[in-house]
Design an enzyme around this catalytic site. Structure first.
Site, PDB file in Angstrom:
ATOM      1  N   SER A   1      12.457  22.937  53.202  1.00  0.00           N
ATOM      2  CA  SER A   1      12.389  22.634  54.570  1.00  0.00           C
ATOM      3  C   SER A   1      11.937  21.119  54.446  1.00  0.00           C
ATOM      4  CB  SER A   1      11.248  23.229  55.309  1.00  0.00           C
ATOM      5  OG  SER A   1      10.908  22.727  56.351  1.00  0.00           O
TER       6      SER A   1
ATOM      7  N   TYR B   1       2.948  26.672  55.441  1.00  0.00           N
ATOM      8  CA  TYR B   1       4.534  26.799  55.248  1.00  0.00           C
ATOM      9  C   TYR B   1       4.749  25.695  54.393  1.00  0.00           C
ATOM     10  CZ  TYR B   1       8.966  26.321  57.122  1.00  0.00           C
ATOM     11  OH  TYR B   1      10.595  26.418  57.163  1.00  0.00           O
TER      12      TYR B   1
HETATM   13  P1  NAP Z   1      15.091  32.956  61.704  1.00  0.00           P
HETATM   14  O1  NAP Z   1      15.983  32.360  62.746  1.00  0.00           O
HETATM   15  O2  NAP Z   1      13.685  33.366  62.057  1.00  0.00           O
HETATM   16  O3  NAP Z   1      15.669  33.844  60.853  1.00  0.00           O
HETATM   17  C1  NAP Z   1      15.148  34.410  59.453  1.00  0.00           C
HETATM   18  C2  NAP Z   1      15.788  35.385  59.007  1.00  0.00           C
HETATM   19  O4  NAP Z   1      15.113  35.737  57.657  1.00  0.00           O
HETATM   20  C3  NAP Z   1      15.855  36.537  59.751  1.00  0.00           C
HETATM   21  O5  NAP Z   1      16.967  37.324  59.655  1.00  0.00           O
HETATM   22  C4  NAP Z   1      14.619  37.494  59.604  1.00  0.00           C
HETATM   23  O6  NAP Z   1      14.543  38.735  59.991  1.00  0.00           O
HETATM   24  C5  NAP Z   1      14.718  37.412  58.075  1.00  0.00           C
HETATM   25  N1  NAP Z   1      13.441  37.485  57.363  1.00  0.00           N
HETATM   26  C6  NAP Z   1      12.062  36.872  57.618  1.00  0.00           C
HETATM   27  N2  NAP Z   1      11.369  37.550  57.029  1.00  0.00           N
HETATM   28  C7  NAP Z   1      11.668  38.359  55.991  1.00  0.00           C
HETATM   29  C8  NAP Z   1      11.652  39.169  55.102  1.00  0.00           C
HETATM   30  N3  NAP Z   1      10.406  39.134  54.554  1.00  0.00           N
HETATM   31  N4  NAP Z   1      12.366  39.755  54.422  1.00  0.00           N
HETATM   32  C9  NAP Z   1      13.683  39.633  54.587  1.00  0.00           C
HETATM   33  N5  NAP Z   1      14.177  38.969  55.666  1.00  0.00           N
HETATM   34  C10 NAP Z   1      13.229  38.274  56.331  1.00  0.00           C
HETATM   35  O7  NAP Z   1      14.763  31.614  60.594  1.00  0.00           O
HETATM   36  P2  NAP Z   1      15.905  30.344  60.414  1.00  0.00           P
HETATM   37  O8  NAP Z   1      15.388  29.074  61.276  1.00  0.00           O
HETATM   38  O9  NAP Z   1      17.292  30.832  60.294  1.00  0.00           O
HETATM   39  O10 NAP Z   1      15.181  30.025  58.853  1.00  0.00           O
HETATM   40  C11 NAP Z   1      15.626  30.447  57.584  1.00  0.00           C
HETATM   41  C12 NAP Z   1      15.220  29.709  56.607  1.00  0.00           C
HETATM   42  O11 NAP Z   1      15.267  28.336  56.900  1.00  0.00           O
HETATM   43  C13 NAP Z   1      13.644  29.884  56.397  1.00  0.00           C
HETATM   44  O12 NAP Z   1      13.663  30.100  55.028  1.00  0.00           O
HETATM   45  C14 NAP Z   1      13.028  28.840  57.117  1.00  0.00           C
HETATM   46  O13 NAP Z   1      11.857  28.639  56.538  1.00  0.00           O
HETATM   47  C15 NAP Z   1      14.153  27.608  56.809  1.00  0.00           C
HETATM   48  N6  NAP Z   1      13.910  26.260  57.707  1.00  0.00           N
HETATM   49  C16 NAP Z   1      14.279  26.614  58.931  1.00  0.00           C
HETATM   50  C17 NAP Z   1      13.996  25.548  59.820  1.00  0.00           C
HETATM   51  C18 NAP Z   1      14.229  25.634  61.419  1.00  0.00           C
HETATM   52  O14 NAP Z   1      13.922  24.620  62.139  1.00  0.00           O
HETATM   53  N7  NAP Z   1      14.960  26.551  61.832  1.00  0.00           N
HETATM   54  C19 NAP Z   1      13.444  24.246  59.287  1.00  0.00           C
HETATM   55  C20 NAP Z   1      13.234  24.259  57.770  1.00  0.00           C
HETATM   56  C21 NAP Z   1      13.554  25.475  57.170  1.00  0.00           C
HETATM   57  P3  NAP Z   1      13.574  39.466  61.062  1.00  0.00           P
HETATM   58  O15 NAP Z   1      13.932  38.548  62.325  1.00  0.00           O
HETATM   59  O16 NAP Z   1      14.042  40.894  61.018  1.00  0.00           O
HETATM   60  O17 NAP Z   1      12.383  39.252  60.329  1.00  0.00           O
END
Ligand code: NAP
Length: 247
Positions: free
Chosen positions: A142, A156
Site C-alpha cells: 500500500s 496497517y
Molecule cells: P476488499 O475489497 O476489502 O477485498 C479484500 C478481499 O480479501 C476480500 O475478498 C476479503 O474477503 C478478503 N480477505 C480479507 N481478509 C481475509 C483473510 N483473513 N483471509 C482470506 N481472505 C481475506 O479490499 P481491497 O481494497 O480489494 O484490498 C485488496 C488488497 O489491496 C489488500 O491487501 C489491501 O490492503 C490492499 N490495498 C487496498 C487499497 C484500497 O484503497 N482499496 C489501498 C492500498 C492497498 P472477506 O470480505 O470475506 O473478508
C-alpha cells in the site's frame, strides 16, 4: 492440450482480487480464495468461467495456517501447479491513534497482512521451486507503507511496510529459480475495504486530494498486477510499483 498457467488469488471474492480474477480469466486458470462470502466468490467464478477459465473457489482465512494448507490443497488437487500468486488478502481497521490500538487489533492485523501473506508466499515458493520453471508472486502492499498513516491506521501501514521488505528479501532469495517477486502499492482505490475500516466514503472524500484528483479503480490496480505477472515484465523483480495517481 497444453495446460494453461494457473493463478492463485487470495481474497479473490471482492475488490482488487476480484478485478484481477476477471482480468486474468482469458489467460489463466484460477484458484480463488475467499474468507466469508461464498456467494461473492461464486459470482466471480461465474464471470471467469464465462471468459474461458477453469476456476476453483476455496474458503480460508489466511491468518489460519491450517486454512492456508486447505487453499493450496485445492490448488494441488485441481491443477497440480501454480504459476502466479496474487497475494492480495488484507484488512484495515478503524481510524485510530496509537494510544487506542490494542493487542487484539495488532495481532489480527499482523496475522492477516504479514504472517498470512508470508506463509501463503512460502507455500507458493515450495511449489514453484519443485516445478522448476519459474513463477511470479505479487504481494499487495500500500502507499501507506511510504506514508505511515499516522492518526489513521499506522498498524496497517506498518504491516504493508513489512510486506515491501519481505518482497525485496524473498525476491533475492528466489531470483536464481526465476521466481519473480514484486509488490504493488495501491493508493486510494474504490473498493469496499474503506467501509470495512469504518469509512465507507473515504475514497470519494480523499480522491480529490490525490495529484490526479480522483481515486483509482480496482481494475486499474489489476492491470498493473497482471502486467507484472506477465512475461512482459520478465526482467522485473524486487520492485514496488505505486498505483496511486501520483500520491
Ligand atoms: P476488499 O475489497 O476489502 O477485498 C479484500 C478481499 O480479501 C476480500 O475478498 C476479503 O474477503 C478478503 N480477505 C480479507 N481478509 C481475509 C483473510 N483473513 N483471509 C482470506 N481472505 C481475506 O479490499 P481491497 O481494497 O480489494 O484490498 C485488496 C488488497 O489491496 C489488500 O491487501 C489491501 O490492503 C490492499 N490495498 C487496498 C487499497 C484500497 O484503497 N482499496 C489501498 C492500498 C492497498 P472477506 O470480505 O470475506 O473478508
Amino acid at each position: 492440450m497444453t495446460q494453461r498457467p494457473v493463478c492463485l488469488i487470495t481474497g479473490g471474492s471482492a475488490g482488487i482480487g476480484a478485478a484481477c480474477a476477471r482480468l486474468a480469466a482469458p489467460d489463466y486458470d484460477l484458484v480463488l480464495n475467499y474468507r466469508a462470502s461464498r456467494s461473492d466468490a461464486e459470482a466471480v467464478q461465474k464471470d471467469v468461467e464465462a471468459a474461458g477459465a477453469k476456476c476453483v473457489i476455496v474458503q480460508g482465512d489466511v491468518a489460519n495456517p491450517d486454512d492456508i494448507q486447505t487453499i493450496f490443497k485445492a490448488a494441488d488437487d485441481s491443477f497440480g501447479r501454480i504459476d502466479v500468486l496474487i497475494n492480495n488478502a488484507g484488512i484495515v481497521a478503524d481510524a485510530a491513534p496509537l494510544t487506542q490500538i490494542d493487542h487484539a487489533r495488532l495481532t489480527r492485523m499482523m496475522n492477516v497482512n504479514v504472517i498470512g501473506a508470508i506463509l501463503v508466499a512460502k507455500e507458493a515458493v515450495i511449489r514453484m521451486q519443485a516445478q522448476g520453471d519459474g513463477g511470479a508472486i505479487i504481494n499487495l502492499s500500500s502507499a501507506a507503507a511510504r506514508l505511515g498513516s499516522g492518526n489513521q491506521y499506522l498498524d496497517y501501514a506498518a504491516s504493508k511496510g513489512a510486506i515491501d521488505t519481505f518482497t525485496k528479501g524473498l525476491s533475492d532469495e528466489v531470483a536464481p529459480d526465476n521466481i519473480r517477486v514484486m509488490s504493488v502499492r495501491p493508493g486510494i482505490i474504490l473498493t469496499d475495504i474503506h467501509g470495512k475500516g469504518g469509512q465507507p466514503d473515504r475514497a470519494e472524500r480523499l480522491g480529490p486530494m490525490v495529484p490526479m484528483k480522483r481515486a483509482g479503480t480496482a481494475e486499474e490496480v489489476a492491470e498493473a498486477i497482471l502486467w507484472l505477472a506477465s512475461a512482459k515484465a520478465s526482467y522485473i523483480t524486487g520492485s514496488a510499483l505505486d498505483v496511486t495517481g501520483g500520491r
